[in-house]
Each structure stands twice: as C-alpha cells, then as structure tokens.
Design a protein around this motif. Structure first.
Motif, PDB file in Angstrom:
ATOM      1  N   GLU A  77       0.840  -1.203   0.000  1.00 58.76           N
ATOM      2  CA  GLU A  77       0.000   0.000   0.000  1.00 58.76           C
ATOM      3  C   GLU A  77       0.872   1.249   0.000  1.00 58.76           C
ATOM      4  OE1 GLU A  77      -2.719  -0.069   3.228  1.00 58.76           O
ATOM      5  OE2 GLU A  77      -4.028  -1.550   2.312  1.00 58.76           O
ATOM      6  N   ASP A  78       1.929   1.208   0.825  1.00 58.64           N
ATOM      7  CA  ASP A  78       2.815   2.371   0.883  1.00 58.64           C
ATOM      8  C   ASP A  78       3.479   2.606  -0.459  1.00 58.64           C
ATOM      9  OD1 ASP A  78       2.097   2.595   3.463  1.00 58.64           O
ATOM     10  OD2 ASP A  78       3.878   1.638   4.290  1.00 58.64           O
ATOM     11  N   LEU A  79       3.902   1.498  -1.086  1.00 55.57           N
ATOM     12  CA  LEU A  79       4.517   1.612  -2.394  1.00 55.57           C
ATOM     13  C   LEU A  79       3.491   2.110  -3.410  1.00 55.57           C
ATOM     14  CD1 LEU A  79       7.218   1.107  -3.742  1.00 55.57           C
ATOM     15  CD2 LEU A  79       6.455  -1.177  -4.319  1.00 55.57           C
ATOM     16  N   GLY A  80       2.265   1.590  -3.292  1.00 55.63           N
ATOM     17  CA  GLY A  80       1.184   2.038  -4.172  1.00 55.63           C
ATOM     18  C   GLY A  80       0.951   3.536  -4.019  1.00 55.63           C
ATOM     19  N   MET A  81       1.054   4.017  -2.777  1.00 53.78           N
ATOM     20  CA  MET A  81       0.870   5.449  -2.532  1.00 53.78           C
ATOM     21  C   MET A  81       1.970   6.262  -3.198  1.00 53.78           C
ATOM     22  SD  MET A  81      -1.805   6.379  -1.033  1.00 53.78           S
ATOM     23  CE  MET A  81      -2.652   5.111  -1.946  1.00 53.78           C
ATOM     24  N   ALA A  82       3.188   5.684  -3.254  1.00 53.75           N
ATOM     25  CA  ALA A  82       4.296   6.399  -3.892  1.00 53.75           C
ATOM     26  C   ALA A  82       3.996   6.626  -5.367  1.00 53.75           C
ATOM     27  CB  ALA A  82       5.595   5.625  -3.731  1.00 53.75           C
ATOM     28  N   VAL A  83       3.196   5.736  -5.960  1.00 55.92           N
ATOM     29  CA  VAL A  83       2.799   5.937  -7.350  1.00 55.92           C
ATOM     30  C   VAL A  83       1.556   6.826  -7.411  1.00 55.92           C
ATOM     31  CG1 VAL A  83       2.055   4.794  -9.471  1.00 55.92           C
ATOM     32  CG2 VAL A  83       3.744   3.705  -7.986  1.00 55.92           C
ATOM     33  N   TYR A  84       0.626   6.585  -6.481  1.00 58.37           N
ATOM     34  CA  TYR A  84      -0.665   7.268  -6.517  1.00 58.37           C
ATOM     35  C   TYR A  84      -0.540   8.762  -6.215  1.00 58.37           C
ATOM     36  CZ  TYR A  84      -5.232   8.726  -4.690  1.00 58.37           C
ATOM     37  OH  TYR A  84      -6.380   9.413  -4.432  1.00 58.37           O
ATOM     38  N   LEU A  85       0.232   9.100  -5.192  1.00 60.24           N
ATOM     39  CA  LEU A  85       0.309  10.506  -4.777  1.00 60.24           C
ATOM     40  C   LEU A  85       0.808  11.443  -5.884  1.00 60.24           C
ATOM     41  CD1 LEU A  85       1.448  10.479  -1.034  1.00 60.24           C
ATOM     42  CD2 LEU A  85      -0.739  11.191  -1.967  1.00 60.24           C
ATOM     43  N   PRO A  86       1.913  11.084  -6.581  1.00 60.80           N
ATOM     44  CA  PRO A  86       2.324  11.982  -7.666  1.00 60.80           C
ATOM     45  C   PRO A  86       1.272  12.092  -8.758  1.00 60.80           C
ATOM     46  CG  PRO A  86       3.742  10.049  -7.569  1.00 60.80           C
ATOM     47  CD  PRO A  86       2.892  10.018  -6.365  1.00 60.80           C
ATOM     48  N   ALA A 136      -3.128  20.190 -12.641  1.00 65.04           N
ATOM     49  CA  ALA A 136      -3.323  20.462 -14.062  1.00 65.04           C
ATOM     50  C   ALA A 136      -4.721  21.022 -14.324  1.00 65.04           C
ATOM     51  CB  ALA A 136      -3.108  19.180 -14.854  1.00 65.04           C
ATOM     52  N   SER A 137      -4.837  21.734 -15.466  1.00 57.39           N
ATOM     53  CA  SER A 137      -6.135  22.356 -15.755  1.00 57.39           C
ATOM     54  C   SER A 137      -6.919  21.578 -16.814  1.00 57.39           C
ATOM     55  CB  SER A 137      -5.936  23.804 -16.194  1.00 57.39           C
ATOM     56  OG  SER A 137      -4.964  23.869 -17.208  1.00 57.39           O
ATOM     57  N   GLY A 138      -6.247  20.985 -17.789  1.00 57.27           N
ATOM     58  CA  GLY A 138      -6.975  20.269 -18.839  1.00 57.27           C
ATOM     59  C   GLY A 138      -6.585  18.807 -18.875  1.00 57.27           C
ATOM     60  N   VAL A 139      -7.281  18.046 -19.714  1.00 59.82           N
ATOM     61  CA  VAL A 139      -7.026  16.612 -19.817  1.00 59.82           C
ATOM     62  C   VAL A 139      -5.602  16.359 -20.317  1.00 59.82           C
ATOM     63  CG1 VAL A 139      -7.700  14.459 -20.948  1.00 59.82           C
ATOM     64  CG2 VAL A 139      -9.441  16.099 -20.250  1.00 59.82           C
ATOM     65  N   TRP A 140      -5.202  17.139 -21.380  1.00 61.94           N
ATOM     66  CA  TRP A 140      -3.881  16.913 -21.961  1.00 61.94           C
ATOM     67  C   TRP A 140      -2.777  17.288 -20.998  1.00 61.94           C
ATOM     68  CZ3 TRP A 140      -3.312  13.550 -25.340  1.00 61.94           C
ATOM     69  CH2 TRP A 140      -4.298  13.334 -26.330  1.00 61.94           C
ATOM     70  N   GLU A 141      -2.991  18.439 -20.368  1.00 63.48           N
ATOM     71  CA  GLU A 141      -1.971  18.887 -19.407  1.00 63.48           C
ATOM     72  C   GLU A 141      -1.841  17.867 -18.277  1.00 63.48           C
ATOM     73  OE1 GLU A 141      -0.860  22.451 -16.462  1.00 63.48           O
ATOM     74  OE2 GLU A 141      -2.668  22.764 -17.676  1.00 63.48           O
ATOM     75  N   ALA A 142      -3.004  17.356 -17.836  1.00 57.57           N
ATOM     76  CA  ALA A 142      -2.995  16.367 -16.752  1.00 57.57           C
ATOM     77  C   ALA A 142      -2.203  15.135 -17.166  1.00 57.57           C
ATOM     78  CB  ALA A 142      -4.426  15.981 -16.388  1.00 57.57           C
ATOM     79  N   THR A 143      -2.470  14.635 -18.388  1.00 55.17           N
ATOM     80  CA  THR A 143      -1.755  13.450 -18.861  1.00 55.17           C
ATOM     81  C   THR A 143      -0.254  13.718 -18.882  1.00 55.17           C
ATOM     82  OG1 THR A 143      -3.620  13.269 -20.364  1.00 55.17           O
ATOM     83  CG2 THR A 143      -1.883  11.637 -20.591  1.00 55.17           C
ATOM     84  N   GLY A 144       0.103  14.898 -19.409  1.00 55.73           N
ATOM     85  CA  GLY A 144       1.518  15.256 -19.483  1.00 55.73           C
ATOM     86  C   GLY A 144       2.160  15.264 -18.117  1.00 55.73           C
ATOM     87  N   SER A 145       1.524  15.942 -17.150  1.00 57.68           N
ATOM     88  CA  SER A 145       2.182  16.042 -15.839  1.00 57.68           C
ATOM     89  C   SER A 145       2.200  14.704 -15.118  1.00 57.68           C
ATOM     90  CB  SER A 145       1.562  17.137 -14.965  1.00 57.68           C
ATOM     91  OG  SER A 145       0.264  17.422 -15.322  1.00 57.68           O
ATOM     92  N   VAL A 146       1.192  13.853 -15.382  1.00 62.93           N
ATOM     93  CA  VAL A 146       1.234  12.513 -14.779  1.00 62.93           C
ATOM     94  C   VAL A 146       2.447  11.750 -15.305  1.00 62.93           C
ATOM     95  CG1 VAL A 146       0.123  10.247 -14.786  1.00 62.93           C
ATOM     96  CG2 VAL A 146      -1.218  12.285 -14.282  1.00 62.93           C
ATOM     97  N   LEU A 147       2.673  11.859 -16.635  1.00 61.09           N
ATOM     98  CA  LEU A 147       3.816  11.155 -17.219  1.00 61.09           C
ATOM     99  C   LEU A 147       5.129  11.659 -16.634  1.00 61.09           C
ATOM    100  CD1 LEU A 147       2.749  10.744 -20.955  1.00 61.09           C
ATOM    101  CD2 LEU A 147       2.841   9.023 -19.135  1.00 61.09           C
TER     102      LEU A 147
END
Lengths: 160, 393
Positions: free
Chosen positions: B157-166, B174-185
């Motif tokens: 779970e802790d490791l999962g959070m390390a992925v989930y939180l960012p 992010a403000s838009g769908v594309w920007e969100a995808t970009g910043s997630v990557l």
C-alpha cells in the motif's frame, strides 16, 4: 530441525522452528535490539500462546542459560547418575611439572585410565581438549573416571 | 505582543495534544482521531475557536507530512519493497482496487467530480500502517504466522501510494485533460528515476549524509528531506513522495540512527498536521456527510476483511488467522488525511474533507476494536472445530 527465517518489514526478523515434540517456538529480533520470545499455540498453529518481551540484556541472559553452562551442568549430573564414576575438577598449581606442557605429555588416560573432559580457564570452558592443549598454572582440569583413576590423576598432576 | 500571543496559543495547542495523546494511550487507541477532534473543536465554528497562528501551523503541518513519509520510507529498504512486490503483487492490486473503487463510486455519487473520485479512491484504499503495526504489537500478534502477510500488504500500500500521490498531485495541479496526462507522465518518470537512484546509489546518499556527530546527521537528514520534498513539489511529484523515496534510499545504513533522532520530530509535526486538518474543517459540515461516511465504513470493513482473508489464505493460514488478518487491516488514518488535505488544498469540493474526517474518525477507532474482537472469536472458532472433530469420531 528446520529453522525458518521470515522478514517482518518495519519490525525486524522472525526465526522459528518446531521441536521434536511438536511445539513451535520462535524469536523476533527487532532492529532496536529487543527480542520477543514466541510460544505458538497448540490449538491454533498460526497464533501465539505466549509472547514474552525481552530487552537486550535479558535476551543475552536467557541465551546464556540455554547455551554455555550446559557442559558443566551435564558433568554435575553425570556424577549423580552413574555409580562408580567420579568427576573431579583438579587445579593445576604453580609447582606442578606439567605447567607449560601439553595434555599429550601428561598421557593421563594411558597412565591412570581417567579421561580429561574439559578445561576451565579464567571462567571459560574448553570442552574436550585436544592432546596439544597446553596447561597453565591455575587451570581447572575436569577429569572423569573411577575413584582411583581420578585420585591417581590428581597425584600425577601434582608430582609428576 | 504578537510573539506572546503566538507562544501562548501554540503552547496551549501542543499541551492540549499532550493531554489528548495520554487519553488515547489510556483507551488503547491511536491518537490520530483524537488529534482530529481537537482540531475540529478549536477550529472555525468549533466549540472553542482559537485564533491560531495560522502561518506557523501551515508550515508545521507541511513539515509533518514530509516527516511522516520520510520515516515511513526509512522503514523499508528498496530490496524489501521489490521483494514484497514480487511475492504479493496480486494481493496488493486486489487490495487497492477492492477498497479504492467503492470510495471512488461514492465520490461520483456525491458529485465530487472525477478528480474528487480519484481522491476518494486513495482515502478508502489505504490502511494506516502506523495504527496497524501498533495494534499488532499491542495484541502480541507480531509473531503470528499471518502477520508477514499483513505487513506485506502495508508495504505494498505504501509503495502504491508512492505511485498514486504523484499522479493525484499532477491531476490536481493540471487544468486540462492533456496537461494532466503530461504532468502525470512527468511525475511517473521522476518517480522511476528516483527509485533507480535509491536502489543503485542509496549507499552513496547515506554516506554523504551520515558523517560526523548525531547532531550533524540530524540536520543533514532533515535538511535533505525538506530540500528533496521541495524540489519534488516543484516538479508536481508531491513533497510527500520525495520524502518517502529519500527515506527508502537512506534506509540501509542509516535507519536506526535516523529513526532515533527523527521520531520525536515526526510525532510533533505530524500531530500539528492532524490538528491543522481538523482546524480547517468546519464541524457543521460533518452531519450532512455522516450517512455516506457510515456507508463507506460498512463497505470498507467488509472489503478489508476480504483482502486479509485472501492474503492469509495465500500464505497457507487457517480460517482464524485469515479473519485476524482482515480485522487488523481495517484502520484508516494518516494517509487518508494526507490525501484529503492535498485535495482540499487544490480546491476540490469541501465536503470531501468533511467526509474524509468523519470516515477516518470512525475507522481509526473501530479498527483496533474489531482487531481485538478477532482474538476471542478465533479461539471460539478453534474450540468449535475441535468439538466437531470429536463428535465426528
């Protein structure tokens, strides 16, 4: 006896094994040096029947009680158990001709029939000393044999 | 004049927390829900509103999150994490989905929007590793054979959070769908790089940090943690994850020393964090979300019981141990509050914070109680089985 080691992330290590009579016991070693003595339940083998917390010192004392002094304790019991068998701790004094010489030099078994089973030096036990073991003054030489054999050994170590 | 007010109010808050913490110790529960209650009572609209020195509390609660995650990371080495991942990945995925999806569904039903639903996913998915570990130790269950499975789930779970939180912070920022995808990557790439660094060069970082006296070590570790957290925040990876990864990379050589030095600091700042979360929540927002919160509690208890059952079964544990494992996993706590804090700071529906507070309050108290009940139940079950076996013969 299979000693199992299990990692407990964030806690430490657990070691456990099953005794020949079917009881499961174990020890958790935490990173801080504390130990937990585990006695598993007979009804529910996954759960503990008793958990005893030990700090570092207590764990050491327990380990010592379970380990080291067994040799001496067994010798003491041997004396009670077998009739006609004598055990004696003989101190090697300064004037003895064997100070500085080896167990092999003394040839105790061939000359008296008694066996040297251990040597106690500065409170430390050397079990089953080899023939090349050197004697020093102040050593306690633990001998097992017949009454006469043990007495003859004491005489031999005293006067040569 | 200003200094006097600051010191008096701060002193009152911290001393109050000390009293509350003692009460928690007496009751045998985690202090987290009581800190939250204290915050609610002192906050705007509370029983005894306090004109708290806000700037200080805000900064301290940020540090609190960093400390919580840093110490959490210090618990595990990268090797531990990967080993657990290899062994228990299916259970970890099941755990996160089974417990997170109901939360996300509730979020959508209550109209928090997709981002709110994502936050709710995290809030209901993670157990509180702090509370669970404490309950296991208190109940003398650390030696039980189902315990490695339980601890393994916490690690995942802790490791999962390390992925989930960012991912969450990137989406929140992010403000838009594309920007969100970009910043997630970008966030995930940073995470991958950080994990590789922790695995490969963890000992270099440890060596760099650990020279000299314990005072020097303390200052270096703390300073580095805040630096890394700050940079991570800049990159939208979330400060918490930066601290967590630093903790992992330091864990091999330094953990004991750092633990010793940092634990008191963590306790202080984390307490301030929980209080200031309570402070920022208006108690009058709680009653409307009480019903959904109770619904989530019922579902959440059930899904954690299933998770524990499956995990223990995989480890070859009998029925009583499976129930004990499930019951131990129930408490939610610090992580859920961290996530809710992130979400509300980014402007998600304010009811989410109230819902999270109510949920954590109930779960953090109920969890240890249910875990305790599992023991007599297990004994009764074993006795019944034995009687059945005797009559069958």
């Amino acid at each position: 006896m299979d000693l199992e080691e299990t990692k407990l992330p964030g806690v430490g290590l657990r070691h456990d094994f099953t005794t020949a009579r079917g009881r499961r016991i174990g020890v958790i070693s935490t990173r801080g040096g504390e130990r937990e003595l585990l006695v598993y339940s007979q009804d529910d083998p996954d759960a503990c029947h008793a958990v005893i917390d030990l700090d570092g010192d207590e764990a050491e004392v327990l380990a010592e009680l379970l380990g080291q002094p067994r040799v001496i304790e067994r010798l003491a019991r041997l004396r009670e158990q077998i009739e006609g068998l004598a055990t004696e701790g003989i101190y090697l004094e300064d004037g003895s001709p064997y100070v500085g010489r080896t167990l092999g030099d003394a040839a105790i078994r061939s000359r008296t029939g008694a066996s040297v089973v251990a040597l106690v030096r500065n409170g430390e036990v050397v079990p089953s000393p080899v023939p090349s073991q050197q004697f020093r003054s102040g050593d306690k030489i633990v001998v097992v044999g017949t009454q006469e054999g043990v007495r003859a050994t004491a005489e031999l170590l005293h006067n040569g | 004049m200003h200094t006097a007010a600051l010191l008096i109010e701060l002193g009152a808050v911290i001393f109050g927390l000390g009293l509350v913490g003692r009460l928690a110790g007496r009751l045998g529960i985690s202090p987290v829900p009581l800190y939250l209650l204290a915050g609610l009572a002192f906050g705007a609209g509370g029983v005894f509103p306090l004109n708290a020195p806000e700037g200080f509390l805000d900064a301290a609660s940020e540090i609190g999150v960093v400390m919580l995650l840093l110490l959490l990371g210090l618990e595990y080495s990268a090797g531990d994490l990967l080993g657990n991942l290899r062994r228990q990945a299916p259970v970890g995925v099941l755990d996160l989905l089974l417990n997170g999806l109901p939360g996300a569904a509730f979020g959508l039903l209550l109209g928090f929007g997709p981002i709110g639903a994502l936050a709710m996913f995290g809030i209901t998915a993670v157990s509180s590793s702090g509370i669970v570990a404490k309950v296991l130790a208190d109940l003398g269950r650390l030696g039980n054979r189902e315990t490695p499975a339980v601890l393994g789930i916490l690690v995942l779970e802790d490791l999962g959070m390390a992925v989930y939180l960012p991912v969450l912070t990137a989406v929140l920022a992010a403000s838009g769908v594309w920007e969100a995808t970009g910043s997630v990557l970008i966030a995930l790439a940073c995470l991958a790089v950080a994990l590789v660094v922790a695995l490969r060069w963890g000992h270099v970082i440890s060596k760099f940090v650990s020279a000299g006296s314990s005072e020097v070590t303390l200052l270096r570790v703390l300073g580095l943690a805040l630096l890394v957290a700050g940079v991570a925040e800049q990159l939208h990876v979330s400060a918490a994850v930066g601290a967590f990864l630093l903790g992992i990379s330091l864990s091999n050589d330094l953990e004991e020393e750092a633990h010793h030095r940092l634990e008191p600091l963590r306790d202080l700042f984390a307490a301030v964090f929980f209080v200031s979360f309570g402070l920022s929540t208006d108690p009058s927002s709680l009653p409307p979300v009480l019903l959904p919160a109770l619904g989530l509690v019922v579902v959440g208890v059930g899904t954690k019981l299933v998770t524990g059952w499956v995990a223990a079964k995989r480890a070859g544990i009998a029925v009583p141990g499976r129930v004990r494992a499930g019951a131990a996993l129930i408490p939610r706590g610090e992580f859920s509050i961290v996530i809710a804090g992130l979400a509300t700071a980014a402007g998600v529906d304010p009811r989410l914070a109230a819902l999270a507070a109510a949920y954590v309050l109930v779960m953090a108290v109920l969890g240890p109680v249910l875990a305790r009940f599992a023991d007599p139940w297990a004994r009764a079950y074993v006795r019944r089985q034995r009687e059945k076996a005797v009559t069958a013969r």
